[in-house]
Structure formats: C-alpha cells, structure tokens
Design a protein around this motif. Structure first.
Motif, PDB file in Angstrom:
ATOM      1  N   TRP A 107      44.452  40.986  32.560  1.00 46.07           N
ATOM      2  CA  TRP A 107      44.729  39.779  33.334  1.00 46.07           C
ATOM      3  C   TRP A 107      43.655  38.757  32.962  1.00 46.07           C
ATOM      4  O   TRP A 107      42.633  38.607  33.620  1.00 46.07           O
ATOM      5  CB  TRP A 107      44.766  40.125  34.820  1.00 46.07           C
ATOM      6  CG  TRP A 107      45.474  41.446  34.982  1.00 46.07           C
ATOM      7  CD1 TRP A 107      44.903  42.665  35.187  1.00 46.07           C
ATOM      8  CD2 TRP A 107      46.881  41.685  34.854  1.00 46.07           C
ATOM      9  NE1 TRP A 107      45.862  43.648  35.206  1.00 46.07           N
ATOM     10  CE2 TRP A 107      47.090  43.075  34.998  1.00 46.07           C
ATOM     11  CE3 TRP A 107      47.981  40.853  34.626  1.00 46.07           C
ATOM     12  CZ2 TRP A 107      48.359  43.644  34.930  1.00 46.07           C
ATOM     13  CZ3 TRP A 107      49.246  41.426  34.559  1.00 46.07           C
ATOM     14  CH2 TRP A 107      49.421  42.799  34.712  1.00 46.07           C
ATOM     15  N   HIS A 108      43.913  38.047  31.865  1.00 50.16           N
ATOM     16  CA  HIS A 108      42.933  37.228  31.159  1.00 50.16           C
ATOM     17  C   HIS A 108      42.374  36.122  32.056  1.00 50.16           C
ATOM     18  O   HIS A 108      43.105  35.245  32.511  1.00 50.16           O
ATOM     19  CB  HIS A 108      43.604  36.619  29.926  1.00 50.16           C
ATOM     20  CG  HIS A 108      42.692  35.824  29.047  1.00 50.16           C
ATOM     21  ND1 HIS A 108      42.326  36.239  27.784  1.00 50.16           N
ATOM     22  CD2 HIS A 108      42.068  34.642  29.238  1.00 50.16           C
ATOM     23  CE1 HIS A 108      41.529  35.344  27.247  1.00 50.16           C
ATOM     24  NE2 HIS A 108      41.357  34.358  28.112  1.00 50.16           N
ATOM     25  N   ARG A 145      41.777  29.108  41.000  1.00 57.29           N
ATOM     26  CA  ARG A 145      43.090  28.510  41.121  1.00 57.29           C
ATOM     27  C   ARG A 145      43.363  27.787  39.806  1.00 57.29           C
ATOM     28  O   ARG A 145      42.461  27.286  39.143  1.00 57.29           O
ATOM     29  CB  ARG A 145      43.194  27.558  42.323  1.00 57.29           C
ATOM     30  CG  ARG A 145      42.671  26.148  42.193  1.00 57.29           C
ATOM     31  CD  ARG A 145      41.207  26.026  42.044  1.00 57.29           C
ATOM     32  NE  ARG A 145      40.476  26.634  43.157  1.00 57.29           N
ATOM     33  CZ  ARG A 145      39.199  26.904  43.092  1.00 57.29           C
ATOM     34  NH1 ARG A 145      38.517  26.662  41.979  1.00 57.29           N
ATOM     35  NH2 ARG A 145      38.576  27.435  44.105  1.00 57.29           N
ATOM     36  N   GLY A 146      44.645  27.770  39.388  1.00 57.12           N
ATOM     37  CA  GLY A 146      44.996  27.121  38.130  1.00 57.12           C
ATOM     38  C   GLY A 146      45.826  28.030  37.249  1.00 57.12           C
ATOM     39  O   GLY A 146      46.561  28.891  37.729  1.00 57.12           O
ATOM     40  N   THR A 147      45.699  27.839  35.938  1.00 56.84           N
ATOM     41  CA  THR A 147      46.521  28.553  34.973  1.00 56.84           C
ATOM     42  C   THR A 147      45.705  29.552  34.179  1.00 56.84           C
ATOM     43  O   THR A 147      44.712  29.185  33.540  1.00 56.84           O
ATOM     44  CB  THR A 147      47.201  27.575  34.003  1.00 56.84           C
ATOM     45  OG1 THR A 147      47.914  26.589  34.755  1.00 56.84           O
ATOM     46  CG2 THR A 147      48.162  28.286  33.073  1.00 56.84           C
ATOM     47  N   LEU A 148      46.097  30.818  34.216  1.00 51.68           N
ATOM     48  CA  LEU A 148      45.547  31.866  33.365  1.00 51.68           C
ATOM     49  C   LEU A 148      46.730  32.567  32.697  1.00 51.68           C
ATOM     50  O   LEU A 148      47.845  32.081  32.740  1.00 51.68           O
ATOM     51  CB  LEU A 148      44.706  32.839  34.194  1.00 51.68           C
ATOM     52  CG  LEU A 148      43.443  32.233  34.840  1.00 51.68           C
ATOM     53  CD1 LEU A 148      42.819  33.202  35.834  1.00 51.68           C
ATOM     54  CD2 LEU A 148      42.424  31.834  33.778  1.00 51.68           C
ATOM     55  N   TRP A 149      46.490  33.728  32.098  1.00 51.33           N
ATOM     56  CA  TRP A 149      47.613  34.448  31.499  1.00 51.33           C
ATOM     57  C   TRP A 149      47.280  35.919  31.389  1.00 51.33           C
ATOM     58  O   TRP A 149      46.135  36.322  31.564  1.00 51.33           O
ATOM     59  CB  TRP A 149      48.012  33.849  30.152  1.00 51.33           C
ATOM     60  CG  TRP A 149      46.986  33.929  29.056  1.00 51.33           C
ATOM     61  CD1 TRP A 149      45.742  33.379  29.051  1.00 51.33           C
ATOM     62  CD2 TRP A 149      47.117  34.586  27.790  1.00 51.33           C
ATOM     63  NE1 TRP A 149      45.094  33.638  27.868  1.00 51.33           N
ATOM     64  CE2 TRP A 149      45.918  34.378  27.071  1.00 51.33           C
ATOM     65  CE3 TRP A 149      48.132  35.318  27.185  1.00 51.33           C
ATOM     66  CZ2 TRP A 149      45.715  34.890  25.792  1.00 51.33           C
ATOM     67  CZ3 TRP A 149      47.929  35.816  25.903  1.00 51.33           C
ATOM     68  CH2 TRP A 149      46.743  35.595  25.221  1.00 51.33           C
ATOM     69  N   TRP A 150      48.311  36.734  31.181  1.00 48.41           N
ATOM     70  CA  TRP A 150      48.132  38.172  31.030  1.00 48.41           C
ATOM     71  C   TRP A 150      48.702  38.587  29.682  1.00 48.41           C
ATOM     72  O   TRP A 150      49.594  37.942  29.126  1.00 48.41           O
ATOM     73  CB  TRP A 150      48.821  38.932  32.172  1.00 48.41           C
ATOM     74  CG  TRP A 150      50.313  38.812  32.178  1.00 48.41           C
ATOM     75  CD1 TRP A 150      51.060  37.876  32.829  1.00 48.41           C
ATOM     76  CD2 TRP A 150      51.246  39.639  31.481  1.00 48.41           C
ATOM     77  NE1 TRP A 150      52.385  38.059  32.592  1.00 48.41           N
ATOM     78  CE2 TRP A 150      52.533  39.145  31.763  1.00 48.41           C
ATOM     79  CE3 TRP A 150      51.118  40.750  30.650  1.00 48.41           C
ATOM     80  CZ2 TRP A 150      53.690  39.721  31.242  1.00 48.41           C
ATOM     81  CZ3 TRP A 150      52.266  41.325  30.128  1.00 48.41           C
ATOM     82  CH2 TRP A 150      53.533  40.816  30.434  1.00 48.41           C
ATOM     83  N   ILE A 267      45.822  17.536  22.350  1.00 41.71           N
ATOM     84  CA  ILE A 267      44.837  18.507  22.808  1.00 41.71           C
ATOM     85  C   ILE A 267      44.629  19.543  21.715  1.00 41.71           C
ATOM     86  O   ILE A 267      45.486  19.744  20.843  1.00 41.71           O
ATOM     87  CB  ILE A 267      45.263  19.203  24.116  1.00 41.71           C
ATOM     88  CG1 ILE A 267      46.477  20.119  23.895  1.00 41.71           C
ATOM     89  CG2 ILE A 267      45.527  18.194  25.217  1.00 41.71           C
ATOM     90  CD1 ILE A 267      46.780  21.037  25.066  1.00 41.71           C
ATOM     91  N   LEU A 268      43.468  20.199  21.773  1.00 43.95           N
ATOM     92  CA  LEU A 268      43.164  21.341  20.917  1.00 43.95           C
ATOM     93  C   LEU A 268      42.954  22.538  21.828  1.00 43.95           C
ATOM     94  O   LEU A 268      42.196  22.463  22.797  1.00 43.95           O
ATOM     95  CB  LEU A 268      41.906  21.079  20.090  1.00 43.95           C
ATOM     96  CG  LEU A 268      41.393  22.250  19.247  1.00 43.95           C
ATOM     97  CD1 LEU A 268      42.410  22.620  18.163  1.00 43.95           C
ATOM     98  CD2 LEU A 268      40.039  21.922  18.623  1.00 43.95           C
ATOM     99  N   ILE A 269      43.610  23.638  21.512  1.00 38.96           N
ATOM    100  CA  ILE A 269      43.535  24.805  22.377  1.00 38.96           C
ATOM    101  C   ILE A 269      43.423  26.048  21.499  1.00 38.96           C
ATOM    102  O   ILE A 269      44.228  26.264  20.597  1.00 38.96           O
ATOM    103  CB  ILE A 269      44.748  24.852  23.330  1.00 38.96           C
ATOM    104  CG1 ILE A 269      44.637  26.003  24.321  1.00 38.96           C
ATOM    105  CG2 ILE A 269      46.057  24.869  22.579  1.00 38.96           C
ATOM    106  CD1 ILE A 269      45.649  25.916  25.462  1.00 38.96           C
ATOM    107  N   ALA A 270      42.387  26.844  21.758  1.00 43.32           N
ATOM    108  CA  ALA A 270      42.115  28.036  20.962  1.00 43.32           C
ATOM    109  C   ALA A 270      42.829  29.244  21.563  1.00 43.32           C
ATOM    110  O   ALA A 270      43.183  29.241  22.748  1.00 43.32           O
ATOM    111  CB  ALA A 270      40.605  28.292  20.892  1.00 43.32           C
ATOM    112  N   PRO A 271      43.044  30.298  20.782  1.00 42.60           N
ATOM    113  CA  PRO A 271      43.647  31.508  21.342  1.00 42.60           C
ATOM    114  C   PRO A 271      42.867  32.014  22.550  1.00 42.60           C
ATOM    115  O   PRO A 271      41.652  32.135  22.518  1.00 42.60           O
ATOM    116  CB  PRO A 271      43.577  32.504  20.177  1.00 42.60           C
ATOM    117  CG  PRO A 271      43.624  31.652  18.957  1.00 42.60           C
ATOM    118  CD  PRO A 271      42.841  30.423  19.327  1.00 42.60           C
ATOM    119  N   GLY A 272      43.588  32.283  23.630  1.00 44.48           N
ATOM    120  CA  GLY A 272      42.962  32.746  24.864  1.00 44.48           C
ATOM    121  C   GLY A 272      42.697  31.653  25.873  1.00 44.48           C
ATOM    122  O   GLY A 272      42.479  31.935  27.050  1.00 44.48           O
TER     123      GLY A 272
END
Length: 565
Positions: A107-108, A145-150, A267-272
């Motif tokens: 649960w990243h 609170r916000g956005t994460l990912w699994w 935007i620039l977004i890295a893995p994870g």
C-alpha cells in the motif's frame, strides 16, 4: 428489531456509497497498460468513531491470447480503486488461488505506524501468501489524505497488479484549494525495458497508434467547471511528462501531501509518485488531447512513444479532430529541474511542514551500476546495482519477522553510513573494477532520531535518474543539485522552511537529493529504487528502526494469519 438493524445497515451502506464512491469518480484519467478490478466489491460502514472499510481481493493467473502472462484480480482486468477517509480503518482480505505465482500487495505511501506487517513488500515484511490461503491487511489511515496507490511488490508483477488509493478528507474538512466540481483518478504505467509497443491511458494507447477507435479513452467535461485529476505513475521504468492541449494545470498535491499551488503547462512524474492537479474547463469547447511520453536525459533506450486520450467538452461531436499539447522534449532537463524546484509544502497551521532542523544521523548513499559473478551468464558476469557498493541479497525469511523474533543469520544491521571510498562520483564514466559486494545488510536507526540521507548518483557505467521510495515514512526533500554533493557548501542552500514532503524522490541524472525525516515509526522499512529493473538488480536496502520507550512505540505483535515462509 431485525428490520431496524437491516434498515440501519442499508442506511450505512447508502452513506458509504455517497461519501466514498461518488459517481463522478468512476471515470479515470491516467496512464496504464492493464489493470484489475474487484468484482463484487464489499464495503461496510460500522458504528465506530472511524469507518471500517472492507475489501475482498482474489488473485489468480490470466493468460492473454498473445501468451503474455498477467495476474488477474477478481476475474477482471480493470483498475480497482480503494476509497477511504482520513481516520478510517481499512481491512483488505487477499486470497491467493494461483498455483504458480505468489502474491503480495503493498500500500504505497501509507505510513503503517508500528504495523509493518501490513506494508506488503516480499520478504521484507512478509512471506508469500500460499496457494489456497489468504492474508488480511488491517491498517488505519492516520494523518494522511490525498492520492496514493497499491501494487504487487515482488518481481515484475506490478506491471498488471495495481490500483489507486483515494483518501478523502475527514467529514467537514475542506480542501485547502478551490473545491473541484468533479474528481477523476488514474494510473500511469509502462512496460519492461525490452521495448514496449506503447504507453497507454486507461489501458488504451490512443489514435496515434494503428488501433481501432475503441482503443482511445475520452473524458467528457462541462464548460466552466473545475476538475481534480488524481494521477499516479505506476510505470515500471519510465519518468513521464503529462499535459493537456489548450489547458494549464494547477498542482495542489504530491504523494498525498498538499502543496503551494502553482500553474504549469505540463507535469513530470516519476514511477511511484502521485500528483493531483486542478484543470479548468475554460477553453473554447472542443476536443483536446491529453498526452504522455517519457523523460530520459541520458542515451539509454526508452519507449519514446506518445500515448493520448481525449479531454472532450460536452456536446462536441466525436468527428472533431483533437489538438495535441506541446510536451517538453524527451531530454528536457531544464524543464524537469525547474518543475521540481517549484514544488513546496503548503506549510500552514492546519498542514505544517515539520522539517527536522537538527540532525542526529547523517547518511550518504551512492547509487551505482556494476557487475556480479554469474557462472551461467555470458562472459560469466551479469549486470547488478548497488548502494554504497553493496548489492542487496533478498532473504528467504521476512526481515520484519526476523527482527521481531530476534532471529540470527537472516540479516546484519551493519549497512555503512557512507561509501567505502570517496571518488569523483559524477566525473568521467568509470568502467573498471565494477564488481560489487553482496549481502542482506540493513541500516539500524535509533527511535525518534532525526536522519539526513543524501542520495548521490554516480557515473559507474552511466549516470541516470533514480526515483527512490521509502516505506513507512514521508520525508522532506530539503535539497537537490547536479554534480557531487558538497557537505561544506550545499547544506547552506537547503530549504528548511517549506520543502516538498514526499514518499518517493527523483534523484536527478548525475546529481543528488538530500532528504530528512524523523525515525518515529518502529519496524523494518524497505528503501529502494522504483525502477523495477534496478530493484531486481539489487538497488535496495532497508532501515531497522528500533522500538521506542512507550507502549505504543513498539512494533505490534504479528497477526495470526501472517504467511509462513
């Protein structure tokens, strides 16, 4: 009495449906190759001071017609999203029925205070879930609170096993930015280094590829409304640029931490990493491409293809040709550095940036590529990766269990605080003496101590950017730079007021990043490059954070259903 109880349960279910899964959040914007959905999803709201959200997840193998094996969850290949509110207790029951592939879920970005048993990385906090067995991940969502990912956390399984985590604010707590009219979420991901055919948006590459119209995702918007896009980069190995033609974006959150809002064309977004942006549908009604392509500023082969989806105003016919956004060049280092320098913590009384000002422990980890002996490989060697010249060897026993039970022979707590030898880290490419040492060596940290870690890229074989993720913690990115870190000069330039707070930091190509955190979460916490190729080569270690003196400052006992090794 039974009727009253049934009505109460139905009322609770209706509340949960309204609060946690609004209809406008069923549409997903993002980049993805394939994904998974929990069918027959079950959520129950219980009478407690928090909500308890239950999910059942069944993993099994799925074979595509072109013979690539993927992992399927609950018999579907769409991406699931876990919804919760800050303060919720989340219970996820993972059932393993695949006879050939073991399952883990991580649960990243969730901090899992004193509860590393629910963290999920293979052989760090647990052993495999055996075929026909299950494991219940039980954790609280506290202070986030916000956005994460699994995602799956063994080998390359997260190529298909992943999804978003949306943590809504507590009831009555507004966003610290203009309230969006609608929210959308999505995931970004690519394929392994043996070149992929495409990146995709919601599993669809878009019309720039020779596919039918059904392979293009379209998001319908209303003129004049404001949209919150939740974006997660689940790519295995690619940093990504993302933009929308004819529209700017306002960045309001990274890695589930609010930021000082700023407007950008891309935007620039890295893995994870995750990023939330506000988009105003205030351009001339039409159809506009959303587009993504990789960022790579060294001559290493990548899937340099542009995936597209459509940002479509309501009432505009599908026959109107969309316009493309002006994405940064694939090697635009200037944009990348400028974008990351704009990221700042919100740092308000309600959302403070508690940056450690004094440091108890200073660490320097060098990132290197190298070689390892491999008798069965061509020329007797294989590529490997290392931190401080140590290639991490995965154990066969969960490290957290070994730590908790004081098992001997599983790991040694002697990972060095600095590399064995200082050198010109980012000078001319170094190709001699590339062999690394091997071991399951962890860094031991005193409870509640403050840590500064400088992650230094090197030119061993080649410089390259690296997204590093720390489990169990957020940290502050207090400084970054190009070239060699200078401990005499660079700390004077640190931002100790409002640095970005993250769980995954992109170390720039041929440069360094300095992070600070307080080690107040006891347990064993994985630290690794989020490029799956490098993780597999050994670019990882873990921190052993000792227990504190208080009753609630020690690792909890393991759950009864912890999978055995």
């Amino acid at each position: 009495m039974a009727d009253e109880q049934q009505n109460d349960q139905q009322q609770q279910q209706n509340m949960l449906d309204a609060l946690l899964v609004p209809k406008d959040e069923q549409v997903k914007i993002g980049l993805a190759i394939s994904g998974l959905l929990w069918r027959n999803l079950r959520c129950h709201l219980q009478k407690r001071f928090w909500h308890t959200v239950h999910y059942d997840l069944t993993a099994k193998a799925y074979i595509f017609t072109f013979d690539d094996q993927n992992i399927e969850v609950n018999a579907d290949l769409l991406r699931p999203t876990i919804y919760a509110r800050e303060g919720d207790r989340v219970i996820i029951n993972v059932i393993e029925i695949n006879p050939s592939i073991t399952c883990y879920s991580s649960w990243h970005g969730l901090k899992q205070y004193a509860n590393g048993w629910a963290d999920g990385p293979a052989y760090i906090t647990q052993c495999p879930i055996q075929t026909g067995s299950n494991f219940v991940y039980d954790f609280n969502v506290t202070g986030q609170r916000g956005t994460l990912w699994w995602h799956a956390h063994i080998l390359w399984l997260r190529a298909t096993v992943y999804g978003a985590i949306v943590i809504l604010p507590q009831q009555g707590t507004p966003y610290p930015f203009p309230k969006p009219d609608n929210e959308h979420q999505g995931n970004a991901m690519g394929l392994p280094p043996n070149m992929s055919d495409a990146h995709t948006i919601n599993g669809k590459p878009g019309p720039l590829f020779p596919c039918s119209e059904k392979h293009t995702f379209a998001m319908e918007v209303d003129q004049g409304k404001r949209y919150l896009l939740r974006i997660a980069n689940a790519a295995l190995n690619d940093e990504l640029f993302f933009a929308i033609a004819g529209h700017n974006m306002t960045v309001v959150e990274i890695d589930a931490v609010y930021t000082k809002p700023f407007t950008t064309s891309a935007i620039l977004i890295a893995p994870g990493q995750t990023t939330n942006v506000l988009v105003y549908a205030n351009s001339a009604p039409g159809r506009y491409f959303m587009a993504v392509r990789p960022f790579q500023d060294v001559p290493i082969p990548v899937d340099n293809k542009t995936a597209t989806a459509i940002f479509q105003y309501k009432g505009i016919p599908d026959t109107v040709l969309p316009s493309l956004p002006q994405l940064p060049s694939p090697n635009d280092t200037t944009f990348a550095l400028s974008y990351n320098n704009k990221l700042r913590s919100l740092n308000t009384p309600n959302f403070p940036a508690n940056v450690p000002l004094n440091v108890d422990r200073k660490l320097l980890f060098t990132v290197g590529l190298g070689k390892s002996v491999c008798p069965t490989c061509i020329n007797g060697t294989r590529l490997s990766a290392s931190l401080n010249n140590i290639t991490f060897v995965m154990p066969q026993t969960g490290l957290l269990e070994a730590h908790y039970k004081n098992m001997k022979g599983v790991f040694t707590p002697d990972f060095p605080d600095k590399p064995p030898k200082a050198f010109n880290y980012t000078g001319a490419p170094l190709t001699a003496n590339l062999f690394t040492t091997h071991g399951t060596r962890l860094s031991k940290i005193a409870f509640n101590s403050t840590v500064e870690l400088v992650i230094q890229d090197t030119n061993l074989l080649s410089v390259e950017s690296h997204p590093f993720h720390l489990h169990g913690y957020n940290f502050f990115v207090v400084g970054t730079g190009i070239g060699n870190f200078d401990p005499a000069k660079d700390p004077a330039k640190y931002n100790l007021v409002d640095p970005p707070e993250r769980n995954t930091v992109g170390v720039p190509t041929g440069g360094w990043s300095a992070i600070r955190f307080r080690a107040d979460n006891p347990g064993v916490w994985f630290f690794h490059c989020h490029l799956e190729l490098h993780t597999g080569w050994g670019l990882k270690t873990a921190f052993v954070v000792e227990n504190g003196p208080g009753k609630d400052q020690a690792v909890r006992p393991p759950p009864k259903d912890l999978p055995p090794c």
